[in-house]
Design an enzyme around this catalytic site. Structure first.
Site, mmCIF file in Angstrom:
data_model
loop_
_atom_site.group_PDB
_atom_site.id
_atom_site.type_symbol
_atom_site.label_atom_id
_atom_site.label_comp_id
_atom_site.label_asym_id
_atom_site.label_seq_id
_atom_site.Cartn_x
_atom_site.Cartn_y
_atom_site.Cartn_z
ATOM 1 N N HIS A 263 38.175 35.136 33.264
ATOM 2 C CA HIS A 263 39.552 34.722 33.484
ATOM 3 C C HIS A 263 39.832 35.843 34.787
ATOM 4 O O HIS A 263 39.458 36.804 35.143
ATOM 5 C CB HIS A 263 40.748 35.269 32.529
ATOM 6 C CG HIS A 263 41.948 34.643 32.662
ATOM 7 N ND1 HIS A 263 42.867 35.180 33.522
ATOM 8 C CD2 HIS A 263 42.192 33.486 32.230
ATOM 9 C CE1 HIS A 263 43.886 34.329 33.572
ATOM 10 N NE2 HIS A 263 43.827 33.525 32.773
ATOM 11 N N ASP A 314 41.055 28.828 25.826
ATOM 12 C CA ASP A 314 40.391 27.569 25.786
ATOM 13 C C ASP A 314 39.271 27.398 24.972
ATOM 14 O O ASP A 314 38.919 26.465 24.401
ATOM 15 C CB ASP A 314 39.972 26.852 27.379
ATOM 16 C CG ASP A 314 41.201 26.840 28.010
ATOM 17 O OD1 ASP A 314 42.286 26.341 27.386
ATOM 18 O OD2 ASP A 314 41.083 26.890 29.110
HETATM 19 N N1 COA Z 1 30.272 32.169 32.740
HETATM 20 C C1 COA Z 1 29.379 32.663 33.353
HETATM 21 N N2 COA Z 1 29.594 33.738 34.311
HETATM 22 C C2 COA Z 1 30.812 33.981 34.718
HETATM 23 C C3 COA Z 1 31.944 33.155 33.837
HETATM 24 C C4 COA Z 1 31.469 32.262 32.916
HETATM 25 N N3 COA Z 1 32.492 31.696 32.387
HETATM 26 N N4 COA Z 1 33.192 33.526 34.454
HETATM 27 C C5 COA Z 1 32.888 34.383 35.454
HETATM 28 N N5 COA Z 1 31.446 34.605 35.294
HETATM 29 C C6 COA Z 1 30.735 35.686 36.342
HETATM 30 C C7 COA Z 1 30.614 35.211 37.748
HETATM 31 O O1 COA Z 1 29.641 34.273 37.788
HETATM 32 C C8 COA Z 1 30.693 36.377 38.376
HETATM 33 O O2 COA Z 1 29.292 36.790 38.509
HETATM 34 P P1 COA Z 1 28.608 37.456 39.654
HETATM 35 O O3 COA Z 1 29.336 38.539 39.864
HETATM 36 O O4 COA Z 1 27.225 37.696 39.118
HETATM 37 O O5 COA Z 1 28.556 36.281 40.696
HETATM 38 C C9 COA Z 1 31.549 37.420 37.783
HETATM 39 O O6 COA Z 1 31.428 36.729 36.404
HETATM 40 C C10 COA Z 1 32.849 37.501 38.052
HETATM 41 O O7 COA Z 1 33.508 36.207 37.931
HETATM 42 P P2 COA Z 1 34.267 35.354 39.107
HETATM 43 O O8 COA Z 1 33.749 34.351 39.748
HETATM 44 O O9 COA Z 1 34.805 36.535 39.815
HETATM 45 O O10 COA Z 1 35.652 34.971 38.304
HETATM 46 P P3 COA Z 1 36.644 34.202 38.927
HETATM 47 O O11 COA Z 1 37.837 34.878 38.635
HETATM 48 O O12 COA Z 1 36.433 33.598 40.346
HETATM 49 O O13 COA Z 1 36.921 32.961 38.135
HETATM 50 C C11 COA Z 1 36.877 31.583 36.223
HETATM 51 C C12 COA Z 1 37.550 32.936 36.891
HETATM 52 C C13 COA Z 1 38.051 31.512 35.111
HETATM 53 C C14 COA Z 1 37.193 30.552 37.076
HETATM 54 C C15 COA Z 1 35.647 31.792 35.595
HETATM 55 O O14 COA Z 1 35.673 32.751 34.805
HETATM 56 C C16 COA Z 1 35.080 30.434 34.925
HETATM 57 O O15 COA Z 1 34.658 29.727 35.605
HETATM 58 N N6 COA Z 1 35.261 30.508 33.582
HETATM 59 C C17 COA Z 1 34.786 29.116 32.963
HETATM 60 C C18 COA Z 1 36.005 28.275 32.973
HETATM 61 C C19 COA Z 1 37.032 28.558 32.005
HETATM 62 O O16 COA Z 1 37.095 28.738 30.873
HETATM 63 N N7 COA Z 1 38.562 28.253 32.748
HETATM 64 C C20 COA Z 1 39.489 28.524 32.163
HETATM 65 C C21 COA Z 1 40.297 29.879 32.364
HETATM 66 S S1 COA Z 1 41.657 29.960 31.391
#
Ligand code: COA
Length: 381
Positions: A263, A314
Site C-alpha cells: 500500500h 483487497d
Molecule cells: N508484490 C510484490 N512486491 C511489491 C508489492 C506487491 N504487491 N507491493 C510493493 N512491492 C515492492 C515493490 O516492488 C518495491 O520493491 P523494490 O524496492 O525492490 O523495487 C517495494 O515493495 C516498495 O513498493 P512501491 O513500489 O514503492 O509501492 P507503491 O507505493 O509504489 O505501490 C501498490 C503501492 C499498492 C501499487 C503496490 O503495493 C502494488 O502494486 N500492490 C499490488 C496491487 C494491489 O493490491 N493494489 C491494491 C492497493 S489497496
C-alpha cells in the site's frame, strides 16, 4: 528559452500532499477515520446510508435525517430506460467496470442540475449517483448476462437491494449486515488514485458525472480497485493453504506483483484488513468454505517474512465476494458501489474550495535543438 529551477520531484507523487480535505484521514499506522469518526466502530454498528450521509454532509444524521436520506437514495435508484437500453448495445464480453463507466457517462445529460456546481445541487447529484451507480452495476450485470433485470425492493437498504438485484434472492439479515460493513470499509480513503482523478477532473469545473467517470476508469486498474478481482484469480490458482508459501516464493522470485499486498500509505497494516478477515472467517463457516482464510494467512506470514509487506483489504475482499456467490468481474464494481459516496463527497469539497489541480512535470527530453525543416513539403523553400 528561459532557464528554470528544477521543481522537487517525487515519482508517483509518493509522500506529496496534493490538497486539503476534511472528509477522511488515512493513518499510516493502520487507522482510518471518516470526518473524525473511527471506521472500526461504524463498520460494526452503522449502515452504509448513515456513513454516506456523514461523508456528504460532514455530520452524522439524526433518525429523521437518516430516514429521509435513505428514502431519497431509494427513489433515485431508478436509471433512465434510455441508459439501460444503451448498455444493451455493449458486447456480451464487456467488463462490468467498463459498463459502469459508460453508464455513469450516459447518465450525465439526464441530470437537470448537471452544470450547477453549487453545494446544494452537488449534494442532490451525489444522492442520485449513489442510488444509480448501484443500479448500473446490478442491472448492467444482468443486461450483460442477457438476463431480465429485477425490480427493487423499496423496503431493503442499498446494501440489501444490491445483493437482491444481483442474486435474485432476498438476502438474510446477516448478509445485509456484512454487505453494509464492506460498503462502509470501502466508502472513502482520502487521496487514493480514483478519488484524486475525480478531484483533478472536478478542479477544471467539469461536472460531477465527468469526475465520477474519470474515477471509474481509474478504479479499474489492478494496482488500485482491480486488485480485488486479480486476487481471487491468484487465490484460485493457489487453491490450498499448504501450497501458499511455495507459490508465493516462486512468484516473488519471478518479480511478480502480488495482488492484495502493499500500500502506498499503510506500512504497518491496512486498517480495514482485520475486519475483512473476520468477515471472511465468519462467511467461510456459514457457507462451508473455510480454506480461504488459511490460504490468505499463510500468504500474509510469508509476505511479511520475505518482503516486509502487509496485506491490503483487497486480499480478503476477494474470497468474501466469491463466497457470496458473485462473479469475480463484479469485485471492483462492488468497491465502486460504495466508493461513489467518497468520490462525490470529494467532488463537492473540490467545487466548494476550488483551485485548478495542475502540477508540473520534470522535462527529461532533448535539449533545445534546431528544427531541420519540414519533410511534409508545405513549408517555405
Ligand atoms: N508484490 C510484490 N512486491 C511489491 C508489492 C506487491 N504487491 N507491493 C510493493 N512491492 C515492492 C515493490 O516492488 C518495491 O520493491 P523494490 O524496492 O525492490 O523495487 C517495494 O515493495 C516498495 O513498493 P512501491 O513500489 O514503492 O509501492 P507503491 O507505493 O509504489 O505501490 C501498490 C503501492 C499498492 C501499487 C503496490 O503495493 C502494488 O502494486 N500492490 C499490488 C496491487 C494491489 O493490491 N493494489 C491494491 C492497493 S489497496
Amino acid at each position: 528559452m528561459s532557464a528554470e529551477t528544477k521543481p522537487s520531484y517525487s515519482p508517483g507523487l509518493a509522500g506529496v500532499v496534493a490538497g486539503e480535505t476534511e472528509i477522511c484521514w488515512v493513518d499510516p499506522n493502520a487507522g482510518l477515520m471518516y470526518r473524525g469518526y473511527d471506521i472500526h466502530e461504524m463498520a460494526e454498528k452503522a449502515n452504509f446510508e448513515e456513513v454516506a450521509y456523514l461523508l456528504l454532509n460532514g455530520e452524522l444524521p439524526n433518525q429523521k435525517q437518516l430516514t429521509e436520506f435513505s428514502q431519497q437514495i431509494s427513489v433515485e435508484r431508478t436509471v433512465p430506460k434510455e441508459v439501460l437500453d444503451g448498455l444493451r448495445l455493449m458486447p456480451k464480453n464487456t467488463h462490468p467496470m467498463d459498463m459502469l463507466r459508460t453508464g455513469v457517462s450516459m447518465l450525465a445529460p439526464f441530470d437537470p442540475e448537471l452544470n450547477d456546481h453549487s453545494h446544494d445541487a452537488n449534494v442532490r447529484k451525489a444522492i442520485r449517483l449513489i442510488g444509480k451507480v448501484s443500479t448500473l452495476i446490478t442491472d448492467g450485470y444482468r443486461i450483460q448476462q442477457r438476463e431480465q433485470t429485477i425490480q427493487d425492493k423499496p423496503n431493503l437498504s442499498l446494501a440489501g437491494n444490491f445483493f437482491y438485484k444481483l442474486t435474485g434472492a432476498v438476502p438474510e439479515d446477516w448478509q445485509i449486515r456484512m454487505m453494509d460493513t464492506i460498503f462502509i470499509l470501502y466508502a472513502d480513503h482520502e487521496y487514493n488514485a480514483s478519488t484524486f482523478a475525480a478531484r483533478v477532473t472536478a478542479s477544471t469545473l467539469a461536472d460531477m458525472y465527468a469526475a465520477v467517470t474519470s474515477a471509474c476508469g481509474t478504479l479499474k486498474g489492478p494496482l488500485h480497485g482491480g486488485a480485488n478481482e486479480e486476487s481471487i484469480y491468484m487465490l484460485n490458482q493457489i487453491a490450498t493453504p499448504d501450497r501458499a508459501e511455495a507459490w508465493l516464493k516462486d512468484a516473488l522470485a519471478k518479480k511478480a506483483k502480488i495482488m492484495g499486498f502493499g500500500h502506498r500509505v499503510y506500512k504497518s497494516g491496512d486498517s480495514r484488513v482485520p475486519i475483512m478477515r473476520e468477515i471472511a472467517r465468519d462467511l467461510g463457516k456459514r457457507v462451508g468454505k473455510e480454506n480461504w482464510v488459511p490460504i490468505c494467512e499463510k500468504l500474509e506470514q510469508t509476505m511479511e517474512r520475505e518482503k516486509g509487506l502487509c496485506a491490503n483489504v483487497d486480499l480478503y475482499a476477494a474470497p468474501v465476494f466469491t463466497m457470496f456467490g458473485f462473479d469475480p468481474a463484479l469485485n471492483t464494481p462492488i468497491f465502486a458501489a460504495s466508493r461513489i459516496a467518497g468520490w462525490c463527497a470529494h467532488v463537492i469539497e473540490q467545487h466548494d474550495h476550488n483551485r485548478l489541480i495542475r502540477p508540473r512535470s520534470l522535462y527529461t527530453g532533448p535539449a533545445l535543438r534546431p528544427y531541420p525543416g519540414s519533410v511534409a513539403g508545405n513549408g517555405a523553400k
